[in-house]
Scaffold this active site. Structure first.
Site, short mmCIF file in Angstrom:
data_model
loop_
_atom_site.label_atom_id
_atom_site.label_comp_id
_atom_site.label_asym_id
_atom_site.label_seq_id
_atom_site.Cartn_x
_atom_site.Cartn_y
_atom_site.Cartn_z
N CYS A 13 1.47 2.95 5.21
CA CYS A 13 0.76 2.35 6.50
C CYS A 13 -0.73 2.42 5.59
O CYS A 13 -1.29 3.81 5.92
CB CYS A 13 0.91 2.05 7.63
SG CYS A 13 -0.67 0.96 7.99
N LEU A 14 -1.54 1.80 5.09
CA LEU A 14 -2.92 2.28 4.54
C LEU A 14 -3.68 2.13 6.16
O LEU A 14 -4.49 2.50 5.84
CB LEU A 14 -3.93 0.54 4.31
CG LEU A 14 -2.76 0.62 2.49
CD1 LEU A 14 -3.43 0.03 1.64
CD2 LEU A 14 -2.87 2.05 1.71
N GLN B 244 -6.35 -5.47 9.51
CA GLN B 244 -6.40 -3.96 8.76
C GLN B 244 -8.26 -4.11 8.89
O GLN B 244 -8.29 -3.44 8.46
CB GLN B 244 -5.16 -3.70 7.97
CG GLN B 244 -3.97 -3.62 8.44
CD GLN B 244 -3.07 -3.31 7.14
OE1 GLN B 244 -2.95 -4.15 6.84
NE2 GLN B 244 -2.96 -2.35 6.80
N GLY C 262 0.25 -4.40 0.31
CA GLY C 262 0.80 -5.33 0.99
C GLY C 262 -1.28 -5.15 2.17
O GLY C 262 -1.23 -4.11 2.22
N HIS D 135 2.13 -6.58 11.37
CA HIS D 135 -0.05 -6.12 11.80
C HIS D 135 -0.44 -7.70 12.36
O HIS D 135 -0.94 -7.03 13.50
CB HIS D 135 -0.54 -6.47 10.37
CG HIS D 135 -0.28 -4.54 9.52
ND1 HIS D 135 -0.23 -3.59 10.50
CD2 HIS D 135 0.14 -4.18 8.60
CE1 HIS D 135 -0.85 -2.52 9.74
NE2 HIS D 135 0.45 -3.30 8.75
N HIS E 69 6.68 -5.99 7.49
CA HIS E 69 5.66 -4.89 7.87
C HIS E 69 4.58 -5.73 8.26
O HIS E 69 3.52 -5.11 8.70
CB HIS E 69 5.74 -3.70 6.78
CG HIS E 69 4.68 -3.02 6.70
ND1 HIS E 69 4.77 -1.38 7.38
CD2 HIS E 69 2.88 -3.24 7.11
CE1 HIS E 69 3.49 -0.94 6.89
NE2 HIS E 69 2.16 -1.35 7.17
N GLU E 70 4.03 -6.61 7.19
CA GLU E 70 2.96 -7.10 7.11
C GLU E 70 2.95 -8.51 8.65
O GLU E 70 1.71 -8.23 9.22
CB GLU E 70 2.49 -7.79 6.34
CG GLU E 70 2.27 -7.31 4.59
CD GLU E 70 1.09 -5.65 5.26
OE1 GLU E 70 0.62 -5.79 5.41
OE2 GLU E 70 1.90 -5.35 4.50
O1 GNR Z 1 1.29 -0.23 0.33
C1 GNR Z 1 1.71 -0.17 1.15
N1 GNR Z 1 3.10 0.27 1.57
C2 GNR Z 1 4.12 -0.07 1.39
C3 GNR Z 1 5.51 0.63 1.64
C4 GNR Z 1 7.13 0.46 2.45
C5 GNR Z 1 6.50 -0.02 3.11
C6 GNR Z 1 5.48 -1.05 3.57
C7 GNR Z 1 4.32 -0.71 2.33
S1 GNR Z 1 3.28 -1.64 2.60
C8 GNR Z 1 1.38 -0.43 2.49
C9 GNR Z 1 0.53 -1.62 3.07
C10 GNR Z 1 0.08 -1.43 4.34
O2 GNR Z 1 -0.72 -0.92 5.54
N2 GNR Z 1 0.68 -3.18 5.09
O3 GNR Z 1 0.21 -3.52 6.05
NI NI Z 2 0.56 -1.32 7.08
#
Ligand code: GNR
Ligand code: NI
Length: 179
Positions: free
Chosen positions: A101-102, A59, A54, A147, A143-144
Site C-alpha cells: 500500500c502506498l 489517501q 490504485g 480505503h 483494497h481500494e
Molecule cells: O500499488 C499498489 N499495489 C498493490 C499490490 C497488491 C495489492 C494491492 C495493491 S494497491 C497499491 C496502491 C495502493 O496503496 N492503493 O490504495
Molecule cells: Ni492502499
C-alpha cells in the site's frame, strides 16, 4: 521543470498513522462533480509517479468515495476512475495474494480475500458501470474500496502480524526522517 517544482505539483500521499486514512469517506454527489473532475487526474498522476496500481481519495486527504486504478499490465495506460464503487457480490472462494500500500511504503503481506467480486460504480459523467473481476483486479478493487471505509490491508492480518508490520514501518519512517 525542476524536480522541486514537479514534486510540489504532485498531490502528496498520506502515510500511516494519518487519521484521515481511518475515516469513512462519503458518497460523491452531484455537487462534487467539479472537485472530482479536478482531483481524478491528480490522483492518477500521483499513482503513476509512486508508482502504484490504485489510489483512493482518502489517501490524498479527500473524504470522498473516489478511486483510480491502472493495473499497468503492458506499457500502455488503461486508467479507470471509479465514483462511488461498491461490491455487490463476492465469491465464496478465497484467494491469497501479496499486497502492498502506498500509505505503508515498503510493507508487504499476504492477504486473503474473495477471489472474485462484482463491483458497481459511476463514471465521471454519472453513467453506471459494472465489472466482474478476478485476479489482481479483484484484489485491487477490494483494497481500494477498503480505503473508502477507513480500512487498510493490515486490518486483514492477525494482530501479531499487523503490529509487527506497523512497528517496522514506524521504525523505517523514523530512520528516513533522520536521514
Ligand atoms: O500499488 C499498489 N499495489 C498493490 C499490490 C497488491 C495489492 C494491492 C495493491 S494497491 C497499491 C496502491 C495502493 O496503496 N492503493 O490504495
Ligand atoms: Ni492502499
Amino acid at each position: 521543470m525542476s524536480d522541486a517544482a514537479a514534486a510540489t505539483n504532485t498531490i502528496p500521499i498520506l502515510l500511516v498513522p494519518d487519521p484521515r486514512l481511518r475515516a469513512k469517506a462519503r458518497a460523491v454527489g452531484a455537487g462534487d462533480a467539479d472537485q472530482v473532475r479536478l482531483l481524478a487526474p491528480r490522483m492518477l498522476d500521483a499513482m503513476y509517479k509512486a508508482p502504484g496500481i490504485g489510489l483512493a481519495a482518502p489517501q490524498v486527504g479527500v473524504g470522498l468515495r473516489l478511486v483510480v486504478i491502472d493495473l499497468q499490465k503492458e506499457e500502455k495506460p488503461a486508467p479507470l476512475v471509479l465514483v462511488n464503487p461498491e461490491i455487490v457480490a463476492a465469491s465464496e472462494e478465497l484467494a491469497t495474494r501479496e499486497e502492498g500500500c502506498l500509505s505503508l511504503p515498503g510493507q508487504y503481506a499476504e492477504v486473503t480475500r474473495p477471489a472474485r467480486v462484482k463491483v458497481r460504480w459511476q463514471e465521471l459523467d454519472g453513467s453506471k458501470r459494472e465489472v466482474e473481476a478476478e485476479g489482481l483486479l479483484a484484489t485491487c478493487l477490494q483494497h481500494e474500496i477498503d480505503h473508502l471505509n477507513g480500512m487498510l490491508f493490515v486490518d486483514h492480518l492477525s494482530p501479531l502480524k499487523r503490529n509487527m508490520l506497523l512497528r517496522k514501518l514506524a521504525k523505517e519512517l523514523k530512520a528516513k526522517a533522520r536521514g
